[in-house]
Design a protein around this motif. Structure first.
Motif, mmCIF file in Angstrom:
data_model
loop_
_atom_site.group_PDB
_atom_site.id
_atom_site.type_symbol
_atom_site.label_atom_id
_atom_site.label_comp_id
_atom_site.label_asym_id
_atom_site.label_seq_id
_atom_site.Cartn_x
_atom_site.Cartn_y
_atom_site.Cartn_z
ATOM 1 N N GLU A 1 10.272 14.128 1.652
ATOM 2 C CA GLU A 1 9.459 13.951 0.455
ATOM 3 C C GLU A 1 8.521 12.779 0.681
ATOM 4 O O GLU A 1 8.958 11.631 0.775
ATOM 5 C CB GLU A 1 10.314 13.715 -0.784
ATOM 6 N N MET A 2 7.229 13.104 0.788
ATOM 7 C CA MET A 2 6.203 12.073 0.934
ATOM 8 C C MET A 2 5.835 11.607 -0.464
ATOM 9 O O MET A 2 5.313 12.380 -1.259
ATOM 10 C CB MET A 2 4.975 12.637 1.648
ATOM 11 N N MET A 3 6.110 10.360 -0.758
ATOM 12 C CA MET A 3 5.900 9.820 -2.096
ATOM 13 C C MET A 3 4.651 8.937 -2.114
ATOM 14 O O MET A 3 4.229 8.441 -1.071
ATOM 15 C CB MET A 3 7.145 9.037 -2.521
ATOM 16 N N THR A 4 4.097 8.751 -3.287
ATOM 17 C CA THR A 4 2.928 7.882 -3.436
ATOM 18 C C THR A 4 3.186 6.881 -4.556
ATOM 19 O O THR A 4 4.091 7.051 -5.372
ATOM 20 C CB THR A 4 1.657 8.681 -3.778
ATOM 21 N N SER A 5 2.369 5.865 -4.574
ATOM 22 C CA SER A 5 2.395 4.866 -5.625
ATOM 23 C C SER A 5 1.007 4.842 -6.252
ATOM 24 O O SER A 5 0.189 5.717 -5.966
ATOM 25 C CB SER A 5 2.759 3.505 -5.020
ATOM 26 N N ILE A 6 0.738 3.859 -7.077
ATOM 27 C CA ILE A 6 -0.602 3.650 -7.622
ATOM 28 C C ILE A 6 -1.229 2.475 -6.886
ATOM 29 O O ILE A 6 -0.583 1.443 -6.690
ATOM 30 C CB ILE A 6 -0.548 3.348 -9.143
ATOM 31 N N CYS A 7 -2.461 2.632 -6.479
ATOM 32 C CA CYS A 7 -3.155 1.579 -5.741
ATOM 33 C C CYS A 7 -3.231 0.310 -6.593
ATOM 34 O O CYS A 7 -3.672 0.357 -7.740
ATOM 35 C CB CYS A 7 -4.561 2.049 -5.368
ATOM 36 N N GLU A 8 -2.796 -0.796 -6.032
ATOM 37 C CA GLU A 8 -2.823 -2.060 -6.759
ATOM 38 C C GLU A 8 -4.192 -2.742 -6.708
ATOM 39 O O GLU A 8 -4.376 -3.772 -7.340
ATOM 40 C CB GLU A 8 -1.727 -2.999 -6.250
ATOM 41 N N ILE A 9 -5.146 -2.144 -6.019
ATOM 42 C CA ILE A 9 -6.503 -2.689 -6.006
ATOM 43 C C ILE A 9 -7.352 -1.984 -7.065
ATOM 44 O O ILE A 9 -7.816 -2.600 -8.019
ATOM 45 C CB ILE A 9 -7.168 -2.540 -4.624
ATOM 46 N N CYS A 10 -7.543 -0.685 -6.926
ATOM 47 C CA CYS A 10 -8.411 0.050 -7.857
ATOM 48 C C CYS A 10 -7.667 0.533 -9.096
ATOM 49 O O CYS A 10 -8.294 0.877 -10.088
ATOM 50 C CB CYS A 10 -9.104 1.210 -7.154
ATOM 51 N N LYS A 11 -6.352 0.577 -9.041
ATOM 52 C CA LYS A 11 -5.487 0.994 -10.149
ATOM 53 C C LYS A 11 -5.679 2.443 -10.583
ATOM 54 O O LYS A 11 -5.194 2.840 -11.634
ATOM 55 C CB LYS A 11 -5.689 0.087 -11.385
ATOM 56 N N SER A 12 -6.396 3.247 -9.804
ATOM 57 C CA SER A 12 -6.635 4.621 -10.246
ATOM 58 C C SER A 12 -6.270 5.677 -9.213
ATOM 59 O O SER A 12 -6.005 6.816 -9.579
ATOM 60 C CB SER A 12 -8.103 4.796 -10.646
ATOM 61 N N GLU A 13 -6.248 5.338 -7.967
ATOM 62 C CA GLU A 13 -5.988 6.328 -6.923
ATOM 63 C C GLU A 13 -4.530 6.282 -6.462
ATOM 64 O O GLU A 13 -3.847 5.275 -6.628
ATOM 65 C CB GLU A 13 -6.910 6.084 -5.721
ATOM 66 N N GLU A 14 -4.110 7.395 -5.853
ATOM 67 C CA GLU A 14 -2.770 7.466 -5.280
ATOM 68 C C GLU A 14 -2.700 6.566 -4.043
ATOM 69 O O GLU A 14 -3.515 6.687 -3.134
ATOM 70 C CB GLU A 14 -2.439 8.903 -4.871
ATOM 71 N N ALA A 15 -1.729 5.676 -4.035
ATOM 72 C CA ALA A 15 -1.537 4.794 -2.888
ATOM 73 C C ALA A 15 -0.678 5.505 -1.860
ATOM 74 O O ALA A 15 0.403 5.994 -2.175
ATOM 75 C CB ALA A 15 -0.878 3.493 -3.323
ATOM 76 N N ILE A 16 -1.174 5.553 -0.632
ATOM 77 C CA ILE A 16 -0.426 6.190 0.448
ATOM 78 C C ILE A 16 -0.119 5.216 1.578
ATOM 79 O O ILE A 16 0.643 5.524 2.470
ATOM 80 C CB ILE A 16 -1.173 7.424 0.993
#
Length: 168
Positions: free
Chosen positions: A113-128
């Motif tokens: 399971e490849m999981m993502t977070s929320i980007c802590e820079i732009c706050k809008s994109e999926e962080a990979i």
């Protein structure tokens, strides 16, 4: 029947919580569970793993696992003998290189399971990706203080404009 499940992705994407959720399921099923953690990771204390949601459980310290340097065939053999594995770990270093033996481990896994977070820079994109904000002075740094999850675009901007001040 044995199985190898791998939960992977950047920092702060919920990998540890996935392990806790599976732990609860297996305990309900009456399974004998052993929880291991790398000795190097002492963020929650010695012989304890925890999630950001406040869940914690005692664990057996081992010298290697997420930081696996040995032969992953041991895990493969144990799975063939009926053992079930639920493994959480970063897939990439902050330099976008395979994290230890995680690439090899994913190759023998039954489920990934490849999981993502929320980007802590732009706050809008999926962080990979995981980005390291500090000065790298050792091979392996453990902890949350200097690492943030970032999307591809922000990662590339950060790497291009080093040093880059990150808003807190």
């Amino acid at each position: 029947m044995g199985i190898i499940n791998v939960y992977t992705g950047p920092m702060k994407c919920g990998k540890s919580q996935k392990i806790f959720n599976e732990l609860k399921r297996q305990l309900i099923a009456g399974k004998n569970i052993k929880v291991f953690k790398p000795l190097l990771d002492n963020r929650a204390g010695n012989a304890v793993i925890s999630t950001r949601a406040g869940n914690s459980i005692n664990a057996i310290n081992i010298h290697e696992f997420q930081f696996l340097k040995g032969d992953i065939q041991t895990i493969d053999k144990m799975a063939a003998e009926g053992k079930k594995f639920y493994i959480a770990g970063l897939n990439l270093t902050s330099e976008k290189k395979t994290f230890g033996k995680m690439g090899d481990l994913m190759c023998i896994a039954d489920n990934i399971e490849m999981m993502t977070s929320i980007c802590e820079i732009c706050k809008s994109e999926e962080a990979i990706f995981t980005y390291y904000k500090g000065q790298k002075d050792t091979d392996i740094m453990v902890g949350d203080a200097e690492y943030i999850p970032v999307c591809r675009e922000c990662y590339n901007k950060l790497m291009k404009h080093m040093p880059f001040e990150i808003a807190q």
